[in-house]
Design a protein around this motif. Structure first.
Motif, PDB file in Angstrom:
ATOM      1  N   LEU A 121     -20.898 -11.253   9.498  1.00  0.00           N
ATOM      2  CA  LEU A 121     -21.603  -9.965   8.757  1.00  0.00           C
ATOM      3  C   LEU A 121     -23.132 -10.248   8.700  1.00  0.00           C
ATOM      4  N   GLU A 122     -23.721 -11.345   8.538  1.00  0.00           N
ATOM      5  CA  GLU A 122     -25.090 -11.696   8.296  1.00  0.00           C
ATOM      6  C   GLU A 122     -25.699 -11.607   9.751  1.00  0.00           C
ATOM      7  N   ARG A 123     -25.125 -12.159  10.765  1.00  0.00           N
ATOM      8  CA  ARG A 123     -25.608 -11.934  11.971  1.00  0.00           C
ATOM      9  C   ARG A 123     -25.569 -10.597  12.439  1.00  0.00           C
ATOM     10  N   MET A 124     -24.872  -9.544  12.227  1.00  0.00           N
ATOM     11  CA  MET A 124     -24.847  -8.338  12.556  1.00  0.00           C
ATOM     12  C   MET A 124     -25.998  -7.422  11.672  1.00  0.00           C
ATOM     13  N   GLY A 125     -26.341  -8.001  10.649  1.00  0.00           N
ATOM     14  CA  GLY A 125     -27.191  -7.327   9.687  1.00  0.00           C
ATOM     15  C   GLY A 125     -26.670  -6.807   8.594  1.00  0.00           C
ATOM     16  N   PHE A 126     -25.680  -7.140   8.229  1.00  0.00           N
ATOM     17  CA  PHE A 126     -24.891  -6.576   6.935  1.00  0.00           C
ATOM     18  C   PHE A 126     -25.011  -7.392   5.797  1.00  0.00           C
ATOM     19  N   VAL A 127     -25.162  -6.819   4.576  1.00  0.00           N
ATOM     20  CA  VAL A 127     -24.754  -7.471   3.306  1.00  0.00           C
ATOM     21  C   VAL A 127     -23.533  -7.310   2.797  1.00  0.00           C
ATOM     22  N   ALA A 128     -22.676  -8.328   2.773  1.00  0.00           N
ATOM     23  CA  ALA A 128     -21.260  -8.549   2.423  1.00  0.00           C
ATOM     24  C   ALA A 128     -21.045  -7.636   0.924  1.00  0.00           C
ATOM     25  N   SER A 129     -20.164  -6.959   0.836  1.00  0.00           N
ATOM     26  CA  SER A 129     -19.767  -6.255  -0.479  1.00  0.00           C
ATOM     27  C   SER A 129     -19.709  -6.851  -1.494  1.00  0.00           C
ATOM     28  N   LYS A 130     -19.914  -6.439  -2.722  1.00  0.00           N
ATOM     29  CA  LYS A 130     -19.717  -7.335  -4.137  1.00  0.00           C
ATOM     30  C   LYS A 130     -18.253  -7.923  -4.007  1.00  0.00           C
ATOM     31  N   PRO A 131     -17.308  -6.985  -3.674  1.00  0.00           N
ATOM     32  CA  PRO A 131     -15.833  -7.476  -3.836  1.00  0.00           C
ATOM     33  C   PRO A 131     -15.626  -8.506  -3.071  1.00  0.00           C
ATOM     34  N   LEU A 132     -16.063  -8.388  -1.724  1.00  0.00           N
ATOM     35  CA  LEU A 132     -15.925  -9.578  -0.726  1.00  0.00           C
ATOM     36  C   LEU A 132     -16.623 -10.907  -1.154  1.00  0.00           C
ATOM     37  N   VAL A 133     -17.910 -10.694  -1.618  1.00  0.00           N
ATOM     38  CA  VAL A 133     -18.572 -11.887  -2.132  1.00  0.00           C
ATOM     39  C   VAL A 133     -17.919 -12.649  -3.160  1.00  0.00           C
ATOM     40  N   THR A 134     -17.222 -11.764  -4.132  1.00  0.00           N
ATOM     41  CA  THR A 134     -16.492 -12.368  -5.299  1.00  0.00           C
ATOM     42  C   THR A 134     -15.220 -12.980  -4.753  1.00  0.00           C
ATOM     43  N   ALA A 135     -14.552 -12.455  -4.128  1.00  0.00           N
ATOM     44  CA  ALA A 135     -13.259 -12.880  -3.350  1.00  0.00           C
ATOM     45  C   ALA A 135     -13.569 -14.236  -2.906  1.00  0.00           C
ATOM     46  N   VAL A 136     -14.671 -14.391  -1.804  1.00  0.00           N
ATOM     47  CA  VAL A 136     -14.855 -15.319  -1.032  1.00  0.00           C
ATOM     48  C   VAL A 136     -15.457 -16.509  -1.951  1.00  0.00           C
ATOM     49  N   GLY A 137     -16.099 -16.362  -2.954  1.00  0.00           N
ATOM     50  CA  GLY A 137     -16.507 -17.296  -3.644  1.00  0.00           C
ATOM     51  C   GLY A 137     -15.411 -17.943  -4.701  1.00  0.00           C
ATOM     52  N   SER A 138     -14.545 -17.027  -5.178  1.00  0.00           N
ATOM     53  CA  SER A 138     -13.234 -17.581  -5.982  1.00  0.00           C
ATOM     54  C   SER A 138     -12.494 -18.411  -5.252  1.00  0.00           C
ATOM     55  N   HIS A 139     -12.217 -18.035  -3.846  1.00  0.00           N
ATOM     56  CA  HIS A 139     -11.364 -18.775  -2.831  1.00  0.00           C
ATOM     57  C   HIS A 139     -12.168 -20.007  -2.475  1.00  0.00           C
ATOM     58  N   ALA A 140     -13.469 -20.038  -2.491  1.00  0.00           N
ATOM     59  CA  ALA A 140     -13.959 -21.410  -1.835  1.00  0.00           C
ATOM     60  C   ALA A 140     -13.835 -22.245  -3.049  1.00  0.00           C
ATOM     61  N   VAL A 141     -14.192 -21.981  -4.222  1.00  0.00           N
ATOM     62  CA  VAL A 141     -14.511 -22.762  -5.530  1.00  0.00           C
ATOM     63  C   VAL A 141     -12.857 -23.482  -5.571  1.00  0.00           C
ATOM     64  N   GLU A 142     -11.968 -22.647  -5.399  1.00  0.00           N
ATOM     65  CA  GLU A 142     -10.537 -23.174  -5.386  1.00  0.00           C
ATOM     66  C   GLU A 142     -10.117 -24.296  -4.307  1.00  0.00           C
ATOM     67  N   ARG A 143     -10.741 -24.024  -2.951  1.00  0.00           N
ATOM     68  CA  ARG A 143     -10.470 -24.921  -1.968  1.00  0.00           C
ATOM     69  C   ARG A 143     -11.607 -25.619  -1.476  1.00  0.00           C
ATOM     70  N   ALA A 144     -12.757 -25.950  -2.482  1.00  0.00           N
ATOM     71  CA  ALA A 144     -13.730 -26.525  -1.858  1.00  0.00           C
ATOM     72  C   ALA A 144     -13.719 -27.890  -0.974  1.00  0.00           C
TER      73      ALA A 144
END
Length: 209
Positions: A121-144
């Motif tokens: 997404l960043e490479r294509m020039g997009f900013v990820a939506s807030k719901p996606l960033v929140t979901a990714v962050g929560s999952h990353a915390v759980e599976r760090a």
């Protein structure tokens, strides 16, 4: 699509005649493609350094939007990676649809797939939506503990490129990881600051309209 996928896995580039014929056929039967077929065809082309023609991209994008609710995490990551690898910019409609699906299926993503999705997404020039960033962050915390150093680097570099500040919990989750020194270095240089503040680098990413 299966042929291109196998060619991609073997890093063998098919001849131009083969690619042209498959592209023409893909446009003809685009409405019959399943998510796996769409992702495999685009990934296979990108993996061997080829770029899909505009008619192929348009047809497959339209079908991907229509079938977004059936995409699996790997298919989302592979399709977005293929666009980014080809230096193509997916339509906002496709990005929005796959972001929503990614949020729904966020708990099923592998760490590498999450990192690849944000990187693409960043490479294509997009900013990820807030719901996606929140979901990714929560999952990353759980599976760090399952994130490789490269996954962590891609994740934080992508957030930085989008001008987004990682949540405190996400920074804390990787504080003891192999990449903690790099994260601390980013913080010292003002790229990520605790307490909600940030000094974001200039970027050209934007949210899909």
């Amino acid at each position: 699509s299966a042929l291109l996928f196998s060619q991609g896995r073997a890093s063998r580039r098919p001849g131009p005649g083969v690619v042209a014929a498959m592209g023409a056929r893909a446009v003809e039967v685009a409405d019959d493609f399943k998510p796996q077929g769409i992702a495999n065809m685009m990934w296979g082309l990108a993996k061997v350094g080829l770029v899909a023609g505009p008619h192929v991209v348009q047809a497959l994008e339209k079908r991907a939007v229509a079938s977004a609710s059936d995409f699996k995490p790997q298919e989302i990551a592979n399709l977005m990676w293929a666009f980014a690898r080809m230096d193509l910019r997916a339509t906002s409609a496709l990005v929005r649809a796959l972001e929503r699906r990614a949020v729904e299926k966020s708990s099923d993503f592998l760490p590498q797939e999450l990192a690849i999705l944000l990187w693409s997404l960043e490479r294509m020039g997009f900013v990820a939506s807030k719901p996606l960033v929140t979901a990714v962050g929560s999952h990353a915390v759980e599976r760090a503990g399952s994130f490789s150093p490269l996954d962590v680097e891609m994740l934080f570099d992508s957030l930085d490129g989008m001008g987004l500040q990682p949540a405190e919990a996400l920074l804390d989750a990787f504080a003891g990881s192999a990449s903690s020194s790099q994260i601390n270095d980013w913080s010292r240089r003002g790229r990520f600051q605790r307490g909600g503040g940030s000094q974001r680098r200039a970027h050209t990413a934007h949210r899909p309209a």
